[in-house]
Structures are given as structure tokens and as C-alpha cells.
Design an enzyme around this catalytic site. Sequence first.
Site, PDB file in Angstrom:
ATOM      1  N   ASN A  54      -8.707 -74.635  19.348  1.00 36.55           N
ATOM      2  CA  ASN A  54      -7.977 -73.668  20.170  1.00 36.55           C
ATOM      3  C   ASN A  54      -8.698 -72.325  20.047  1.00 36.55           C
ATOM      4  OD1 ASN A  54      -6.161 -71.990  21.411  1.00 36.55           O
ATOM      5  ND2 ASN A  54      -4.536 -72.221  19.880  1.00 36.55           N
ATOM      6  N   LYS A 114      -8.277 -69.694  21.806  1.00 36.87           N
ATOM      7  CA  LYS A 114      -7.426 -68.535  22.112  1.00 36.87           C
ATOM      8  C   LYS A 114      -8.157 -67.567  23.056  1.00 36.87           C
ATOM      9  CE  LYS A 114      -5.060 -69.363  17.795  1.00 36.87           C
ATOM     10  NZ  LYS A 114      -4.209 -68.871  16.734  1.00 36.87           N
ATOM     11  N   HIS A 169       2.750 -73.175  22.270  1.00 36.28           N
ATOM     12  CA  HIS A 169       2.115 -72.528  21.118  1.00 36.28           C
ATOM     13  C   HIS A 169       2.967 -71.334  20.671  1.00 36.28           C
ATOM     14  CE1 HIS A 169      -0.725 -70.351  18.613  1.00 36.28           C
ATOM     15  NE2 HIS A 169      -1.367 -71.497  18.494  1.00 36.28           N
ATOM     16  N   GLU A 201       2.263 -68.478  19.756  1.00 39.15           N
ATOM     17  CA  GLU A 201       1.897 -67.176  20.324  1.00 39.15           C
ATOM     18  C   GLU A 201       2.526 -66.996  21.701  1.00 39.15           C
ATOM     19  OE1 GLU A 201      -2.314 -67.539  19.561  1.00 39.15           O
ATOM     20  OE2 GLU A 201      -1.869 -67.391  17.424  1.00 39.15           O
ATOM     21  N   GLU A 259       2.876 -76.598  13.702  1.00 43.43           N
ATOM     22  CA  GLU A 259       2.175 -75.365  13.347  1.00 43.43           C
ATOM     23  C   GLU A 259       3.174 -74.366  12.773  1.00 43.43           C
ATOM     24  OE1 GLU A 259      -1.812 -74.798  15.461  1.00 43.43           O
ATOM     25  OE2 GLU A 259      -0.275 -73.878  16.699  1.00 43.43           O
ATOM     26  N   GLY A 271      -3.456 -68.374  11.237  1.00 46.17           N
ATOM     27  CA  GLY A 271      -4.332 -67.215  11.118  1.00 46.17           C
ATOM     28  C   GLY A 271      -4.161 -66.440   9.820  1.00 46.17           C
ATOM     29  N   SER A 320      -4.268 -72.430   9.717  1.00 45.34           N
ATOM     30  CA  SER A 320      -5.250 -72.237   8.643  1.00 45.34           C
ATOM     31  C   SER A 320      -5.881 -73.544   8.172  1.00 45.34           C
ATOM     32  CB  SER A 320      -4.629 -71.463   7.474  1.00 45.34           C
ATOM     33  OG  SER A 320      -4.259 -70.160   7.894  1.00 45.34           O
TER      34      SER A 320
HETATM   35  P1  PGA Z   1      -5.644 -70.939  12.863  1.00 42.06           P
HETATM   36  O1  PGA Z   1      -4.853 -71.082  14.268  1.00 42.06           O
HETATM   37  O2  PGA Z   1      -6.373 -72.224  12.633  1.00 42.06           O
HETATM   38  O3  PGA Z   1      -6.554 -69.775  13.066  1.00 42.06           O
HETATM   39  O4  PGA Z   1      -4.601 -70.691  11.807  1.00 42.06           O
HETATM   40  C1  PGA Z   1      -4.243 -72.298  14.624  1.00 42.06           C
HETATM   41  C2  PGA Z   1      -3.520 -72.168  15.938  1.00 42.06           C
HETATM   42  O5  PGA Z   1      -2.947 -71.110  16.234  1.00 42.06           O
HETATM   43  O6  PGA Z   1      -3.506 -73.133  16.737  1.00 42.06           O
END
Ligand code: PGA
Length: 259
Positions: free
Chosen positions: A11, A13, A96, A98, A166, A172, A212
Site C-alpha cells: 500500500n 498510499k 482503510h 486512514e 490493521e 506507521g 508495521s
Molecule cells: P505500515 O502501514 O506498514 O506503514 O504500518 C500499513 C497500512 O496502513 O496499510
Amino acid sequence: MSARRRLLVANWKMTRTPSAAAVLARTLASIPRSGEVELAIAPSFPALDRVGAALAGTGVALAAQDVYVEKEGAFTGEVSAAMLKDAGVTLVLVGHSERRLLRGEREPDFTRKIERLVEQGLAPVYCVGETRAERDAGRTAEVLRKQLAALDGFSVPPPGLTLAYEPVWAIGTGLPATPAMAVDVHARLRAEIAARFGPGVASSTRILYGGSVSPASAPGLFAEEEVDGGLVGNASLVAKDVAALLAAAAAPTPGAARS
Ligand code: PGA
């Protein structure tokens, strides 16, 4: 023995211009992969075309990060499932965190998005997960149940449905869930899928872990039979990290052969 093939979804982003994305896609597609692990790349919408061209013939799937709730029409700035399909996309993220947190999207939106994907024969990757406050309050199971209500309107499972657990607090942050936490939640999610669509569907539905995932955390997470792969943000932008994740996903799971 699990019949589920492992899947890593990158992903990206809102990073990487189309030209930079095409270069990175070519690099990732050239990493040797075991046939046991599938790889998909979800770049930003403007990069789909270039990344799709870079991935042609490589076996790496093209994914999208979102889709709009309507089929077509006067919706300035939005992208339809038919457009994604025509661009060569096969997998689409829905829900997601976000989008939930920054755009206020909720379960009824996700139901409509999944309906649009089903109409086009695109596979949804439906993302769920609790916040730190929800986990600390002991509300994880309740939150996940509420998020899975986005699937309530489906009498048959959306073809190709994949779930991604998630935890919001892990995304992140460099602080992934422990393998035990992931296994506990994945088992609950699988039970919810079984209650809706039956045990056969539950045992064939892939449940990815995201938050992460890194070369350090992946071996422990992917050692678990319940973890069918990863939805990966930061580490998916670094070729050597992706190579390590692909290797960890392909490594035999102790005590459980994968096919
Ligand atoms: P990350 O993001 O691996 O940077 O923690 C995962 C995601 O948001 O899908």
C-alpha cells in the site's frame, strides 16, 4: 493444511509520482518470489497506468487504494470500479483506517464500495481494526463486529473477499501487534465469516495482517497459520524489505504445511 495462498499487498498510499512508482514497481517485480506467495501493488490512482504497464507479464497484481460508492456520473474527483477494472486492477482496498479517520467513511459506504467491486468482478480487501483506546477499553471484539457489519447485506460472499486486520495503533508506528494478538483477532474474524457464509468460506478466506509489518516483525507474524500475508505500507517502499517479507511469507509455517 491450509489451502490459502499467502498474499502481500503493498500500500503505497500518497507517495511516489507515477514515474517513480513505475521504477519501484519494476524493481519489486524483479525480486525472485516463491510460487507460494502472491504480491500486489496498490499505487495512487494517477500511477495505476504506468505501474500496470511495469507489472505486465510479471505475475504481480495491480491493486487500488480505494473506489467510489457510485457506479458513474457527476462525482468530480472520484474513481469508479469500472475505471479501475479497465486500468487492469484486480484487487481494491476498502475501509482503510486512514479513510475511516481522515475522510469519515463508515460501514454503509464500505458496503456500497464492495457492491461496486462485485459488479465489476474486482476483489475487495476489506480493512478492519481497533484504535488504541478501543483496545485498552476491552472493546476490540465489539469494534471488529461492528466493522464487519459492512458485509451484512451480502447473502453470498463477495468473490475474492480478503480481510485485512490493521490495528490503528500499529499503522506507521513501528509497533506491530504481537503474533498472539494477530492470531486472536484473525480467529475471531474467521469465526464471524463462518457465521455469515459458512465454515468452508471461512477456511478459504484470506486474512492479512497490517500495521508495521517489517523484516523484523514479519517472521514472527508469518509463522502463524492464521496470518495469510500482509498489508504493508512503509516497508513496501523499500526493495530489500519487500524481499525479506516475501521470504518470510514463503517460509514454512512451523507445524502447519501450506499449499
Ligand atoms: P505500515 O502501514 O506498514 O506503514 O504500518 C500499513 C497500512 O496502513 O496499510
